[in-house]
Design an enzyme around this catalytic site. Sequence first.
Site, PDB file in Angstrom:
ATOM      1  CE  LYS A  24      -4.149   1.778   2.241  1.00 15.71           C
ATOM      2  NZ  LYS A  24      -4.826   2.205   1.020  1.00 15.71           N
TER       3      LYS A  24
HETATM    4  N1  PMP Z   1      -7.535  -0.899  -3.400  1.00 12.06           N
HETATM    5  C1  PMP Z   1      -7.010   0.322  -3.156  1.00 12.06           C
HETATM    6  C2  PMP Z   1      -6.256   1.009  -4.241  1.00 12.06           C
HETATM    7  C3  PMP Z   1      -7.181   0.919  -1.901  1.00 12.06           C
HETATM    8  O1  PMP Z   1      -6.674   2.126  -1.655  1.00 12.06           O
HETATM    9  C4  PMP Z   1      -7.920   0.244  -0.900  1.00 12.06           C
HETATM   10  C5  PMP Z   1      -8.124   0.884   0.439  1.00 12.06           C
HETATM   11  N2  PMP Z   1      -7.068   0.564   1.313  1.00 12.06           N
HETATM   12  C6  PMP Z   1      -8.453  -1.016  -1.205  1.00 12.06           C
HETATM   13  C7  PMP Z   1      -8.239  -1.558  -2.464  1.00 12.06           C
HETATM   14  C8  PMP Z   1      -9.237  -1.783  -0.174  1.00 12.06           C
HETATM   15  O2  PMP Z   1      -8.394  -2.233   0.838  1.00 12.06           O
HETATM   16  P1  PMP Z   1      -8.920  -2.432   2.334  1.00 12.06           P
HETATM   17  O3  PMP Z   1     -10.204  -3.169   2.227  1.00 12.06           O
HETATM   18  O4  PMP Z   1      -7.857  -3.245   2.976  1.00 12.06           O
HETATM   19  O5  PMP Z   1      -9.088  -1.093   2.938  1.00 12.06           O
END
Ligand code: PMP
Length: 296
Positions: free
Chosen positions: A160
Amino acid sequence: MTDQRSYDDRDGVIWYDGKLVPWREANVHVLTHALHYASSVFEGQKAYGGEIFRLTDHSKRLKRSGELLGFEIPWSVDEIDEACREVLKANNLEDAYMRPLAWRGSEQMGVSAQQSKIHLAIAAWPWGAYFGEDAIRQGLKLDIAKWRRPAPYTAPVESKASGLYMICTLSRHEAQAKGFNDALMFDWRGQVAEATGANAFFIRDNVLYTPTPDCFLNGLTRQTVMDLARRRGIEVVEKAIWPEELESFQQFFLTGSAAEVTPVASAGPWSFEVGDLTMQLRKDYFDLVYRRLSNS
Ligand code: PMP
């Protein structure tokens, strides 16, 4: 009411390298490596009624995101968990969005940054529905992004990492300028990938379909929703989804720690209904995060 003030001009405290500092003093120097070269990773997580949903999974992903960018965050997963709880409490927050961020500091300038210090900050603030309440009733209107999720051999796609959001901001700005809420992104092969900050799910004849996360984040909310659906006896299929298949789906929704479970009414030329199963999974998700539903 949401706070309209700039994010650098608010009250409260931010956890910064082990200390709670006044909000307006949580700053960095302009010669910070992360600002120049995107050497930063972050998390987005939410607290519901004083408890941070899947906190340890978020802290583990943060550590792993740093490793994928070649650095080690000098706090353990347990310490990051504790720091998150501390900052929530210190700001007297029960329901909040939380943003842990780790980045390379200013000890070295240039592409190399082996000597740079790794910093960690954690902020928390009240934040309502990411797409607003109207979107939840009517469903989101999505544009189709011109940018594509990069191939796994061109970027550390499981991290991330801030740098991976460059095309997300561009895509969402373009979408919003045209009156859309967000954009659906395809990947480097042309397969359906995700939105700019949330994963995608489709429903056809009561079966849930979601793209295989082989070049984008396998979101924690995505995993939670797959589990919630299976608990209801709903079949969940993870597979490559090509745009041609979009017209055969009846429902479409997004998942994410901020997006939670949000129905989609249209994506480019394709339309969807804000259907019962989507709304049921949305309710299940809130029951789980507010602990009205058990974890297994
Ligand atoms: N894809 C992207 C590009 C994101 O920024 C997020 C948010 N973190 C997600 C998917 C979903 O991830 P999560 O459910 O872990 O928040």
